[in-house]
Design an enzyme around this catalytic site. Sequence first.
Site, mmCIF file in Angstrom:
data_model
loop_
_atom_site.group_PDB
_atom_site.id
_atom_site.type_symbol
_atom_site.label_atom_id
_atom_site.label_comp_id
_atom_site.label_asym_id
_atom_site.label_seq_id
_atom_site.Cartn_x
_atom_site.Cartn_y
_atom_site.Cartn_z
ATOM 1 N N LYS A 217 -0.318 5.176 8.309
ATOM 2 C CA LYS A 217 0.425 5.350 7.046
ATOM 3 C C LYS A 217 -0.570 5.504 5.896
ATOM 4 O O LYS A 217 -0.468 6.410 5.070
ATOM 5 C CB LYS A 217 1.330 4.133 6.830
ATOM 6 C CG LYS A 217 2.216 4.179 5.619
ATOM 7 C CD LYS A 217 1.905 3.187 4.524
ATOM 8 C CE LYS A 217 1.670 1.764 4.886
ATOM 9 N NZ LYS A 217 1.304 0.907 3.758
ATOM 10 N N LYS B 55 -7.476 1.650 -3.323
ATOM 11 C CA LYS B 55 -7.168 1.217 -1.949
ATOM 12 C C LYS B 55 -7.429 2.376 -0.973
ATOM 13 O O LYS B 55 -7.896 2.168 0.151
ATOM 14 C CB LYS B 55 -5.707 0.752 -1.877
ATOM 15 C CG LYS B 55 -5.199 0.436 -0.484
ATOM 16 C CD LYS B 55 -5.716 -0.866 0.105
ATOM 17 C CE LYS B 55 -5.179 -1.076 1.519
ATOM 18 N NZ LYS B 55 -5.598 -2.327 2.130
ATOM 19 N N THR C 52 0.874 -1.176 0.000
ATOM 20 C CA THR C 52 0.000 0.000 0.000
ATOM 21 C C THR C 52 0.906 1.220 0.000
ATOM 22 O O THR C 52 1.589 1.499 0.996
ATOM 23 C CB THR C 52 -0.911 0.025 1.240
ATOM 24 O OG1 THR C 52 -1.654 -1.195 1.290
ATOM 25 C CG2 THR C 52 -1.879 1.195 1.174
HETATM 26 P P1 NAP Z 1 5.294 -6.482 7.542
HETATM 27 O O1 NAP Z 1 4.878 -7.756 8.169
HETATM 28 O O2 NAP Z 1 5.879 -5.408 8.392
HETATM 29 O O3 NAP Z 1 6.346 -6.860 6.380
HETATM 30 C C1 NAP Z 1 7.022 -5.873 5.649
HETATM 31 C C2 NAP Z 1 7.964 -6.571 4.693
HETATM 32 O O4 NAP Z 1 8.674 -5.582 3.940
HETATM 33 C C3 NAP Z 1 9.031 -7.415 5.394
HETATM 34 O O5 NAP Z 1 9.317 -8.521 4.582
HETATM 35 C C4 NAP Z 1 10.229 -6.461 5.450
HETATM 36 O O6 NAP Z 1 11.471 -7.118 5.527
HETATM 37 C C5 NAP Z 1 10.080 -5.783 4.103
HETATM 38 N N1 NAP Z 1 10.746 -4.481 4.053
HETATM 39 C C6 NAP Z 1 10.415 -3.366 4.744
HETATM 40 N N2 NAP Z 1 11.244 -2.364 4.429
HETATM 41 C C7 NAP Z 1 12.122 -2.854 3.532
HETATM 42 C C8 NAP Z 1 13.213 -2.303 2.829
HETATM 43 N N3 NAP Z 1 13.570 -1.011 2.985
HETATM 44 N N4 NAP Z 1 13.911 -3.100 1.970
HETATM 45 C C9 NAP Z 1 13.533 -4.389 1.809
HETATM 46 N N5 NAP Z 1 12.508 -4.977 2.446
HETATM 47 C C10 NAP Z 1 11.808 -4.211 3.295
HETATM 48 O O7 NAP Z 1 4.094 -5.801 6.720
HETATM 49 P P2 NAP Z 1 2.764 -6.480 6.136
HETATM 50 O O8 NAP Z 1 1.732 -6.529 7.203
HETATM 51 O O9 NAP Z 1 3.122 -7.711 5.377
HETATM 52 O O10 NAP Z 1 2.308 -5.313 5.134
HETATM 53 C C11 NAP Z 1 2.971 -5.112 3.900
HETATM 54 C C12 NAP Z 1 2.179 -4.109 3.067
HETATM 55 O O11 NAP Z 1 0.840 -4.588 2.869
HETATM 56 C C13 NAP Z 1 2.042 -2.732 3.730
HETATM 57 O O12 NAP Z 1 2.102 -1.729 2.738
HETATM 58 C C14 NAP Z 1 0.661 -2.784 4.375
HETATM 59 O O13 NAP Z 1 0.081 -1.492 4.504
HETATM 60 C C15 NAP Z 1 -0.084 -3.628 3.352
HETATM 61 N N6 NAP Z 1 -1.251 -4.359 3.897
HETATM 62 C C16 NAP Z 1 -1.140 -5.060 5.061
HETATM 63 C C17 NAP Z 1 -2.253 -5.734 5.547
HETATM 64 C C18 NAP Z 1 -2.194 -6.511 6.858
HETATM 65 O O14 NAP Z 1 -3.263 -6.926 7.350
HETATM 66 N N7 NAP Z 1 -1.024 -6.756 7.431
HETATM 67 C C19 NAP Z 1 -3.470 -5.686 4.852
HETATM 68 C C20 NAP Z 1 -3.538 -4.977 3.660
HETATM 69 C C21 NAP Z 1 -2.417 -4.316 3.185
HETATM 70 P P3 NAP Z 1 12.086 -7.570 6.960
HETATM 71 O O15 NAP Z 1 11.524 -8.923 7.241
HETATM 72 O O16 NAP Z 1 13.544 -7.569 6.745
HETATM 73 O O17 NAP Z 1 11.652 -6.520 7.969
#
Ligand code: NAP
Length: 304
Positions: free
Chosen positions: A257, A189, A114
Amino acid sequence: MNSIALKMHAPTPARKVAFLGLGVMGYPMAGHLAQAGHQVTVYNRTTSKSIAWCEEYTGAGAIKHAETPRAAAHQAELVFCCVGNDNDLAQVTLGADGAFAGMAPGSVFVDHTTASASVARELYGAAKNLGLHFVDAPVSGGQAGAQNGMLTVMCGGDQAAFDQAQPVAMAFSKAFTRLGESGAGQLAKMVNQICIAGLVQGLSEAIAFGQQAGLDMVQVLDVIGKGAAQSWQLDNRGKTMVADKFDFGFAVDWMRKDLGLVLDEAKRNGARLPVTALVDQFYADVQHMGGQRWDTSSLIKRLR
Ligand code: NAP
């Protein structure tokens, strides 16, 4: 571990794909691609997660992990990605180790982060200059949707690139729909998050009111959930809000965010979002209460 539920996968020809970002969402999404029979190379900034993912899906076929986004993207027909925000997305796509440097002309980058519509359009342009395609494809459905392979995906970009991605992405999607040119997925979104902000505040006020009035709110939610007040939030979050449980789901930090992206975009396009702006500040209150990683339904905590 972030295990996935078994899903019946429609037969599609096995494709060479990469997945960047094995977080709460990316880990199970990449798992569904492997279980659908695709050759998946994963990259995660923290390598231990890539190793754990490969161990978990070792029976699923030709899977491996790479040390950089560039190496993961090498020879992939499709590169999927789900990282945190605009900056993270720029880091995994651009530069010497970025995915774009490893992708072959004609291949497609599908971004499930997102992020802002403007970064989507910038990366679409940068990809085009290199003979690549970029589709913005943020998701709705949360961790459970990712684990069950039932995400709703909102896409923007060229029709031909979308058509290449869609059959493969159905491995983790319930719906995967193109809504317009580059940026349209991120804008859709934002519409989704505007709806959720108002819905969760309304549900919070309703439950806090009912509890204050001495009603059995579990019973009340069962009844009104069969009427016009029904919503996904009520069905999936109502009873956990009554029980004061928030250690799951979509984090408040992520919601802030997303609402920041919404309010920035509204400044540009002139839309008026009085309730969304207020709910954004209510979420700031929840952050100050220590709720950065609580589920978004924790908005009710301000009212108790
Ligand atoms: P998350 O669990 O915090 O995972 C983030 C991922 O991105 C991890 O693999 C992290 O790697 C990687 N990352 C972050 N910064 C990075 C960088 N600078 N370089 C390389 N890799 C990087 O987040 P999530 O919940 O999966 O969410 C991911 C996205 O989906 C977000 O934009 C969120 O808004 C969206 N989203 C989430 C949900 C939900 O329910 N969680 C629902 C809809 C949309 P590391 O493992 O090394 O930290």
